[in-house]
Design an enzyme around this catalytic site. Sequence first.
Site, PDB file in Angstrom:
ATOM      1  N   LYS A 108      40.281   9.857  59.120  1.00 20.21           N
ATOM      2  CA  LYS A 108      39.649   8.875  60.018  1.00 20.21           C
ATOM      3  C   LYS A 108      40.146   7.469  59.702  1.00 20.21           C
ATOM      4  CE  LYS A 108      35.572  11.732  60.886  1.00 20.21           C
ATOM      5  NZ  LYS A 108      34.179  12.035  60.512  1.00 20.21           N
ATOM      6  N   ALA A 154      30.839  15.168  53.947  1.00 22.42           N
ATOM      7  CA  ALA A 154      31.357  16.287  53.150  1.00 22.42           C
ATOM      8  C   ALA A 154      30.278  16.917  52.276  1.00 22.42           C
ATOM      9  CB  ALA A 154      32.519  15.806  52.291  1.00 22.42           C
ATOM     10  N   LYS A 205      34.048   4.194  64.087  1.00 25.18           N
ATOM     11  CA  LYS A 205      32.643   4.221  63.623  1.00 25.18           C
ATOM     12  C   LYS A 205      32.511   3.736  62.188  1.00 25.18           C
ATOM     13  CE  LYS A 205      33.060   7.883  60.895  1.00 25.18           C
ATOM     14  NZ  LYS A 205      32.806   7.951  59.459  1.00 25.18           N
ATOM     15  N   ASP A 258      28.826  10.922  65.202  1.00 23.80           N
ATOM     16  CA  ASP A 258      29.323  10.513  63.887  1.00 23.80           C
ATOM     17  C   ASP A 258      28.844   9.103  63.545  1.00 23.80           C
ATOM     18  OD1 ASP A 258      30.663  10.787  61.519  1.00 23.80           O
ATOM     19  OD2 ASP A 258      32.676  10.635  62.360  1.00 23.80           O
ATOM     20  N   SER A 268      27.576   8.214  52.940  1.00 20.55           N
ATOM     21  CA  SER A 268      28.788   7.635  53.531  1.00 20.55           C
ATOM     22  C   SER A 268      29.355   6.559  52.619  1.00 20.55           C
ATOM     23  CB  SER A 268      28.463   7.034  54.902  1.00 20.55           C
ATOM     24  OG  SER A 268      29.405   6.031  55.227  1.00 20.55           O
ATOM     25  N   ARG A 269      30.664   6.661  52.338  1.00 22.88           N
ATOM     26  CA  ARG A 269      31.315   5.657  51.498  1.00 22.88           C
ATOM     27  C   ARG A 269      31.370   4.315  52.214  1.00 22.88           C
ATOM     28  NH1 ARG A 269      35.178   9.791  50.572  1.00 22.88           N
ATOM     29  NH2 ARG A 269      35.325   9.692  52.817  1.00 22.88           N
ATOM     30  N   ASN A 270      31.570   4.343  53.542  1.00 22.07           N
ATOM     31  CA  ASN A 270      31.622   3.088  54.293  1.00 22.07           C
ATOM     32  C   ASN A 270      30.270   2.387  54.288  1.00 22.07           C
ATOM     33  OD1 ASN A 270      34.449   2.915  55.444  1.00 22.07           O
ATOM     34  ND2 ASN A 270      33.876   5.012  55.970  1.00 22.07           N
ATOM     35  N   GLU A 295      37.619   4.247  54.475  1.00 21.12           N
ATOM     36  CA  GLU A 295      38.669   3.890  55.442  1.00 21.12           C
ATOM     37  C   GLU A 295      38.340   2.616  56.218  1.00 21.12           C
ATOM     38  OE1 GLU A 295      41.577   5.267  56.111  1.00 21.12           O
ATOM     39  OE2 GLU A 295      41.524   7.405  55.614  1.00 21.12           O
TER      40      GLU A 295
HETATM   41  N1  LIG Z   1      34.286  12.695  52.796  1.00 19.86           N
HETATM   42  C1  LIG Z   1      33.789  12.846  54.013  1.00 19.86           C
HETATM   43  O1  LIG Z   1      32.568  13.027  54.188  1.00 19.86           O
HETATM   44  C2  LIG Z   1      34.690  12.817  55.198  1.00 19.86           C
HETATM   45  C3  LIG Z   1      35.971  12.269  55.120  1.00 19.86           C
HETATM   46  N2  LIG Z   1      36.762  12.238  56.230  1.00 19.86           N
HETATM   47  C4  LIG Z   1      38.091  11.648  56.184  1.00 19.86           C
HETATM   48  O2  LIG Z   1      38.946  12.485  55.431  1.00 19.86           O
HETATM   49  C5  LIG Z   1      39.960  11.706  54.816  1.00 19.86           C
HETATM   50  C6  LIG Z   1      40.003  12.068  53.351  1.00 19.86           C
HETATM   51  O3  LIG Z   1      38.731  11.752  52.839  1.00 19.86           O
HETATM   52  P1  LIG Z   1      38.120  12.416  51.548  1.00 19.86           P
HETATM   53  O4  LIG Z   1      38.552  13.810  51.367  1.00 19.86           O
HETATM   54  O5  LIG Z   1      36.679  12.144  51.588  1.00 19.86           O
HETATM   55  O6  LIG Z   1      38.808  11.459  50.463  1.00 19.86           O
HETATM   56  P2  LIG Z   1      38.788  11.528  48.901  1.00 19.86           P
HETATM   57  O7  LIG Z   1      38.975  10.125  48.471  1.00 19.86           O
HETATM   58  O8  LIG Z   1      37.639  12.324  48.398  1.00 19.86           O
HETATM   59  O9  LIG Z   1      40.093  12.375  48.580  1.00 19.86           O
HETATM   60  C7  LIG Z   1      41.361  12.113  49.062  1.00 19.86           C
HETATM   61  C8  LIG Z   1      42.254  13.169  48.460  1.00 19.86           C
HETATM   62  O10 LIG Z   1      43.536  13.076  49.059  1.00 19.86           O
HETATM   63  C9  LIG Z   1      44.482  13.311  48.025  1.00 19.86           C
HETATM   64  N3  LIG Z   1      45.769  12.767  48.434  1.00 19.86           N
HETATM   65  C10 LIG Z   1      46.103  11.496  48.676  1.00 19.86           C
HETATM   66  N4  LIG Z   1      47.398  11.420  49.027  1.00 19.86           N
HETATM   67  C11 LIG Z   1      47.879  12.681  49.017  1.00 19.86           C
HETATM   68  C12 LIG Z   1      49.143  13.247  49.273  1.00 19.86           C
HETATM   69  N5  LIG Z   1      50.183  12.495  49.623  1.00 19.86           N
HETATM   70  N6  LIG Z   1      49.278  14.574  49.159  1.00 19.86           N
HETATM   71  C13 LIG Z   1      48.237  15.338  48.811  1.00 19.86           C
HETATM   72  N7  LIG Z   1      47.012  14.864  48.537  1.00 19.86           N
HETATM   73  C14 LIG Z   1      46.847  13.542  48.642  1.00 19.86           C
HETATM   74  C15 LIG Z   1      43.891  12.608  46.811  1.00 19.86           C
HETATM   75  O11 LIG Z   1      44.484  13.078  45.626  1.00 19.86           O
HETATM   76  C16 LIG Z   1      42.421  12.990  46.947  1.00 19.86           C
HETATM   77  O12 LIG Z   1      42.179  14.252  46.337  1.00 19.86           O
HETATM   78  C17 LIG Z   1      39.601  10.235  55.081  1.00 19.86           C
HETATM   79  O13 LIG Z   1      40.381   9.745  56.133  1.00 19.86           O
HETATM   80  C18 LIG Z   1      38.132  10.299  55.493  1.00 19.86           C
HETATM   81  O14 LIG Z   1      37.794   9.264  56.390  1.00 19.86           O
HETATM   82  C19 LIG Z   1      36.345  12.769  57.407  1.00 19.86           C
HETATM   83  C20 LIG Z   1      35.090  13.340  57.520  1.00 19.86           C
HETATM   84  C21 LIG Z   1      34.179  13.396  56.436  1.00 19.86           C
HETATM   85  O1  LIG Z   2      33.254  10.378  58.390  1.00 23.92           O
HETATM   86  C1  LIG Z   2      32.358  10.742  57.668  1.00 23.92           C
HETATM   87  C2  LIG Z   2      31.276  11.626  58.115  1.00 23.92           C
HETATM   88  O2  LIG Z   2      31.527  12.140  59.374  1.00 23.92           O
HETATM   89  C3  LIG Z   2      32.314  10.290  56.263  1.00 23.92           C
HETATM   90  O3  LIG Z   2      32.116   8.946  56.231  1.00 23.92           O
HETATM   91  P1  LIG Z   2      32.539   8.106  54.961  1.00 23.92           P
HETATM   92  O4  LIG Z   2      34.047   8.127  54.919  1.00 23.92           O
HETATM   93  O5  LIG Z   2      31.965   6.770  55.217  1.00 23.92           O
HETATM   94  O6  LIG Z   2      31.952   8.771  53.755  1.00 23.92           O
END
Ligand SMILES: NC(=O)C1=CN([C@@H]2O[C@H](COP(=O)(O)OP(=O)(O)OC[C@H]3O[C@@H](n4cnc5c(N)ncnc54)[C@H](O)[C@@H]3O)[C@@H](O)[C@H]2O)C=CC1
Ligand SMILES: O=C(CO)COP(=O)(O)O
Length: 349
Positions: A108, A154, A205, A258, A268-270, A295
């Site tokens: 996102k 997550a 968002k 969302d 939420s981190r944001n 993000e």
């Molecule tokens: N955490 C949540 O609740 C949600 C997150 N997202 C989106 O998902 C995306 C990732 O978020 P999270 O998993 O929460 O982040 P996070 O910060 O928990 O983890 C990111 C992961 O990506 C890995 N990474 C970074 N660069 C990489 C590469 N080049 N190759 C392989 N792995 C790599 C890192 O080592 C880390 O394990 C973001 O854009 C976030 O907005 C979407 C919905 C929900």
């Molecule tokens: O996108 C998300 C839930 O849908 C997670 O939001 P955060 O990246 O702010 O934790």
Amino acid sequence: MDSKMLSEKPVGVVGAGSFGTAIANILAEKSKVLLYARNESVVDHIEKKGISSGQLLHENVSGSNELEEIASKCDIIFPIVPSSNFRSLIKDFSEYLHPYHILIHGTKGLDVSIQDETQESTKLNRNQVRTMSEIIQDESLVVRVGCLAGPNLARELADKQPAATVVASHFDEVIQAGIRLLRNDRFQVYGSQDLIGVELCGVLKNIIAIASGALSGMGYGENARALLISRGMVEMIYLGRALGGNTEAFIGLAGVGDLVATCSSTLSRNFTVGYRLAQGENLQQITDSMDETAEGINTIRIAKKLTNFYKVRAPILEMLHKVLFENLTVEEALQYLMKYPLNVDIDFL
Ligand SMILES: NC(=O)C1=CN([C@@H]2O[C@H](COP(=O)(O)OP(=O)(O)OC[C@H]3O[C@@H](n4cnc5c(N)ncnc54)[C@H](O)[C@@H]3O)[C@@H](O)[C@H]2O)C=CC1
Ligand SMILES: O=C(CO)COP(=O)(O)O
């Protein structure tokens, strides 16, 4: 591609962070899953302990440190890494990717090509900003791309709470594959053809979630949050439409759904970034002490330049930009917004 082939081949997930891991576990209820992590010690942890990002892994999930292995064993792959690393990941991945692959990302955020942006530039147009599906198409031979977006904190997915997502793509087979692979009795999957609109919902968002955290950090309650969510939604729609999304996506699960989830949750981190700002920390202190990705910070920077170019009215975004990057206090930003001369409620339908 028929369902027999799908169940025989593992599904790939690239990025073993909070969300990649939660999605890997959902996919594992129906398929074998190969979860890619860059770091060998993380793969070791996945293989030996069955844990990734603090989540216990389904027995169908195994780890991999090789992008080549993911591409050769999996036809359908979910890249879920922060937007700041997305382009470099796809560049590294591209030599192994073929037109038969399907990529459905869960990221996102937005990307700005380095050569298009300097510190001093105050405007960006749509051609200078890429969504993650556009990066996949720019950097690889993959044609069938999609995204998943929706209220998908997550931690709640990991706890197996009921939830739903939207899989968006211009290709019906991508939507159908997403539904077939992800859907279970606790996780609903809706389809949309508006790929850009749905991607932008997930991206924009996060801006409003930071503002919502700030309101909570100042001690304000639900009237203030409802005001923010509804006016924030209007800003998302103005900017989303300027960038090529349709209004429908914004009033759906990936948009208002969302927005409400992220604006209401301390998970939420944001939201957390905004909360901590209002409690008196500065941006540097917050980002230095956060392991995970928020993000919205980078999105505010990019979105501000887009609104400058398209002359989109976005007072919440403008104030957040001043708070994050120009030393305005959260209280001053709120005072400005409460005096903002606007009295038309809905003018986008
Ligand atoms: N955490 C949540 O609740 C949600 C997150 N997202 C989106 O998902 C995306 C990732 O978020 P999270 O998993 O929460 O982040 P996070 O910060 O928990 O983890 C990111 C992961 O990506 C890995 N990474 C970074 N660069 C990489 C590469 N080049 N190759 C392989 N792995 C790599 C890192 O080592 C880390 O394990 C973001 O854009 C976030 O907005 C979407 C919905 C929900
Ligand atoms: O996108 C998300 C839930 O849908 C997670 O939001 P955060 O990246 O702010 O934790």
